[in-house]
Motif scaffolding. Structure first.
Motif, PDB file in Angstrom:
ATOM      1  N   LEU A 109      -2.873   1.301  -0.504  1.00  0.00           N
ATOM      2  CA  LEU A 109      -3.873   0.700  -1.382  1.00  0.00           C
ATOM      3  C   LEU A 109      -5.260   1.156  -0.986  1.00  0.00           C
ATOM      4  CD1 LEU A 109      -2.566  -2.965  -1.631  1.00  0.00           C
ATOM      5  CD2 LEU A 109      -2.608  -1.257  -3.426  1.00  0.00           C
ATOM      6  N   ALA A 154      -6.405  -8.587  -3.305  1.00  0.00           N
ATOM      7  CA  ALA A 154      -5.900  -7.702  -4.360  1.00  0.00           C
ATOM      8  C   ALA A 154      -4.556  -8.203  -4.854  1.00  0.00           C
ATOM      9  CB  ALA A 154      -5.756  -6.281  -3.825  1.00  0.00           C
ATOM     10  N   LEU A 155      -3.741  -8.652  -3.926  1.00  0.00           N
ATOM     11  CA  LEU A 155      -2.428  -9.174  -4.321  1.00  0.00           C
ATOM     12  C   LEU A 155      -2.599 -10.429  -5.158  1.00  0.00           C
ATOM     13  CD1 LEU A 155      -0.399  -8.712  -1.038  1.00  0.00           C
ATOM     14  CD2 LEU A 155       0.046  -7.623  -3.225  1.00  0.00           C
ATOM     15  N   ALA A 192       3.940  -8.655  -9.888  1.00  0.00           N
ATOM     16  CA  ALA A 192       2.591  -8.542  -9.315  1.00  0.00           C
ATOM     17  C   ALA A 192       2.534  -7.372  -8.329  1.00  0.00           C
ATOM     18  CB  ALA A 192       2.209  -9.827  -8.613  1.00  0.00           C
ATOM     19  N   ALA A 238      -3.602  -9.478  -8.438  1.00  0.00           N
ATOM     20  CA  ALA A 238      -2.503  -8.837  -9.159  1.00  0.00           C
ATOM     21  C   ALA A 238      -1.599  -9.898  -9.772  1.00  0.00           C
ATOM     22  CB  ALA A 238      -1.698  -7.946  -8.222  1.00  0.00           C
ATOM     23  N   GLN A 281      -1.450   0.239 -10.335  1.00  0.00           N
ATOM     24  CA  GLN A 281      -2.914   0.388 -10.435  1.00  0.00           C
ATOM     25  C   GLN A 281      -3.434   1.429  -9.462  1.00  0.00           C
ATOM     26  OE1 GLN A 281      -4.861  -3.318  -9.671  1.00  0.00           O
ATOM     27  NE2 GLN A 281      -3.855  -4.310 -11.391  1.00  0.00           N
ATOM     28  N   HIS A 282      -2.727   1.567  -8.342  1.00  0.00           N
ATOM     29  CA  HIS A 282      -3.206   2.454  -7.297  1.00  0.00           C
ATOM     30  C   HIS A 282      -2.407   3.743  -7.204  1.00  0.00           C
ATOM     31  CE1 HIS A 282      -6.091  -0.474  -5.814  1.00  0.00           C
ATOM     32  NE2 HIS A 282      -5.232  -1.329  -6.295  1.00  0.00           N
ATOM     33  N   PRO A 326     -10.719  -6.498  -6.927  1.00  0.00           N
ATOM     34  CA  PRO A 326      -9.894  -6.340  -5.730  1.00  0.00           C
ATOM     35  C   PRO A 326     -10.262  -5.091  -4.944  1.00  0.00           C
ATOM     36  CG  PRO A 326      -8.546  -6.701  -7.673  1.00  0.00           C
ATOM     37  CD  PRO A 326      -9.951  -6.568  -8.137  1.00  0.00           C
ATOM     38  N   SER A 329       2.638  -4.161 -10.326  1.00  0.00           N
ATOM     39  CA  SER A 329       1.418  -3.767 -11.055  1.00  0.00           C
ATOM     40  C   SER A 329       0.339  -3.294 -10.099  1.00  0.00           C
ATOM     41  CB  SER A 329       0.906  -4.868 -11.979  1.00  0.00           C
ATOM     42  OG  SER A 329       1.028  -6.101 -11.403  1.00  0.00           O
ATOM     43  N   LEU A 330       0.327  -3.870  -8.917  1.00  0.00           N
ATOM     44  CA  LEU A 330      -0.633  -3.415  -7.912  1.00  0.00           C
ATOM     45  C   LEU A 330      -0.328  -1.964  -7.509  1.00  0.00           C
ATOM     46  CD1 LEU A 330      -2.913  -4.774  -6.374  1.00  0.00           C
ATOM     47  CD2 LEU A 330      -1.328  -5.152  -4.513  1.00  0.00           C
ATOM     48  N   LYS A 377     -11.131  -5.768 -13.087  1.00  0.00           N
ATOM     49  CA  LYS A 377     -10.145  -4.843 -12.545  1.00  0.00           C
ATOM     50  C   LYS A 377     -10.558  -4.305 -11.190  1.00  0.00           C
ATOM     51  CE  LYS A 377      -7.953  -0.604 -13.920  1.00  0.00           C
ATOM     52  NZ  LYS A 377      -8.363   0.552 -14.643  1.00  0.00           N
TER      53      LYS A 377
END
Ligand code: GDP
Ligand code: MG
Length: 443
Positions: free
Chosen positions: A258, A293-294, A156, A297, A163-164, A278, A159-160, A275
């Motif tokens: 983030l 967001a976490l 998790a 995720a 994503q950023h 968050p 992936s966060l 998507k």
């Protein structure tokens, strides 16, 4: 020549994540003691660690002293929790500080992104050491199951980060490798058994490196010590990666990373896609939003637990969105809905199926049965008519329609239908059964 002032030296926060007893304390003590020998050496690659607070120094030296005295690993009560270190090296007789770092020991059971303390730690961290018991990975086939939750949390975070587009290194450390057969086979077994995690990390482009840690206790003329060869490599790697990133963009803990990485056009727009939920929360709610967001995720990386049937159902639904008349997808989907006892969802799918020409009428009769179960006799009969329109001598449709006609008080039509059914019945035995059924129904 300008000297680097104290405030220019970056401070990194490193998480150390792993279940109790995996070897985090031994690892840190081993890294510390291994690097200490570098203190006398010249050269920018010769790093060592220095404790920045007296309590920490006392703790870690207490552990080393315990090992020297008893020849045993430290008991779990000799706890290492938070530590402040400086990473140092010597240059022209002078000691230099490359960076500071805080070491946060997080026991496995606290690694849950829904736990606010853990969230805070994650969000203020720059990188992470994740510990796995190397021996258990090779010899205990159920080990991965026991650390499933931990793996979820790691993926998790990764992936966060992905994503950023952030830089956040993970050192994967396999402990107690001195208890494994020496040679490459053990490493290959570890890698093979950890493949489910590695594949997930690869899927989210995580920056990670694997380290095989072996810190046995050896004795030399009655003096015991931790023999830590290469133990410090993960910390040195993490810090050098962070130092590299720092040179380009300064030290960004996950949280501000983030926030900073949020695409500007998404900060104010109301994004409907999941998507961006968050992102939206983050911009408006600060830390709370980043926590959300976490949370997303974790759920995004794994989704709610799905059975294989649910996964297949989703696949067929997606196919039908693009190709609504796809016969194979329709029949499989109908079958899955029926298996899952979702009859209301099965009906429209079956209705699409019966609209199409076919040689087999099995699904027609299933649809008719569902209508019958719902007491919808009109629709039930329409299905039999549809079958008879395509195959006038269909035995099942003749019998079922005949029974329905009787129920609806239309004995004349029922009689004709029973007669037709008797006529098309392939065996004498079946003809006799039809006669008997007709007699009972029409009396
Ligand atoms: N042989 C061997 N045993 C280790 C090693 N690291 C840890 N252990 C064993 O694992 C136990 C738990 O280690 P510890 O560092 O206290 O675990 P923590 O709970 O993660 O801090 C130790 O008491 C040792 O018995 C290692 O590198 N080699
Ligand atoms: Mg410990």
């Amino acid at each position: 020549m300008s000297r680097r002032s104290q405030s220019d030296i970056p401070v990194f926060n490193l998480l150390s994540i792993g279940h109790r007893g995996v070897g985090k304390t031994v690892f840190l003590a081993g890294s510390y003691t291994e690097l200490l020998a570098n203190r006398q050496k010249e050269g920018s690659q010769s790093w060592w660690l220095e404790c920045r607070d007296s309590q920490g120094k006392e703790n870690i030296e207490g552990i080393l002293e315990y090992v020297a005295r008893t020849g045993q690993y430290p008991p779990p009560t000799m706890k290492i929790t938070d530590f402040n270190f400086a990473l140092k090296h010597r240059q022209r007789q002078e000691e230099k500080t490359s960076c500071y770092f805080r070491w946060w020991d997080v026991p496995g059971e606290s690694c849950n992104l829904q736990n606010p303390d853990f969230q805070k730690m994650v969000l203020s961290s720059h990188g992470c050491c994740v510990f796995f018991n190397g021996k258990a990975l090779v010899h205990n086939p159920r080990y991965l199951e026991t650390i499933e939750e931990l793996i979820k949390q790691i993926v998790a975070i990764a992936s966060l980060v992905n994503q950023h587009g952030l830089d956040y290194p993970f050192a994967l450390i396999f402990t107690q490798c001195d208890l494994l057969e020496p040679g490459p086979i053990s490493q290959l077994q570890i890698e093979a058994n950890l493949q489910p995690l590695l594949a997930r990390l690869d899927a989210v482009n995580a920056k990670y490196q694997r380290f095989y840690s072996a810190i046995p206790i050896v004795s030399n003329q009655g003096q015991y010590r931790l023999k830590a060869v290469g133990a410090s490599a993960p910390i040195v790697w993490l810090l050098s990666e962070l130092n590299k990133t720092h040179q380009f963009q300064g030290q960004i803990p996950l949280e501000s990373g983030l926030k900073r990485s949020m695409p500007a056009n998404k900060r104010s727009s109301v994004a409907s896609s999941r998507k961006f939920v968050p992102l939206l929360l983050m911009s408006s709610l600060g830390l709370l939003g980043v926590s959300a967001a976490l949370f997303f995720a974790v759920n995004g990386a794994f989704g709610p637990a799905q059975t294989p049937e649910q996964q297949l159902t989703q696949q067929y639904e997606r196919i039908l969105e693009k190709d609504p008349r796809n016969f194979a997808a329709l029949t499989n989907l109908a079958d899955l809905y029926i298996q899952q006892k979702q009859l209301d969802k099965a009906i429209p799918v079956l209705e699409k199926i019966v609209e199409q020409p076919t040689k087999s009428f099995d699904l027609h009769f299933i649809l008719a049965d569902i209508y019958a179960a719902k007491g919808d006799k009109n629709r039930e009969e329409t299905v039999y008519d549809r079958v008879l329109a395509q195959q006038a001598d269909n035995f099942d449709a003749l019998i079922k329609k005949a029974v329905l006609r009787v129920e609806r008080g239309d004995e004349a039509t029922a009689k004709t239908l029973f007669a037709k059914a008797e006529n098309v019945a392939p065996t004498e035995d079946l003809k006799a059964q039809v006669r008997s059924l007709a007699q009972r129904a029409l009396k």
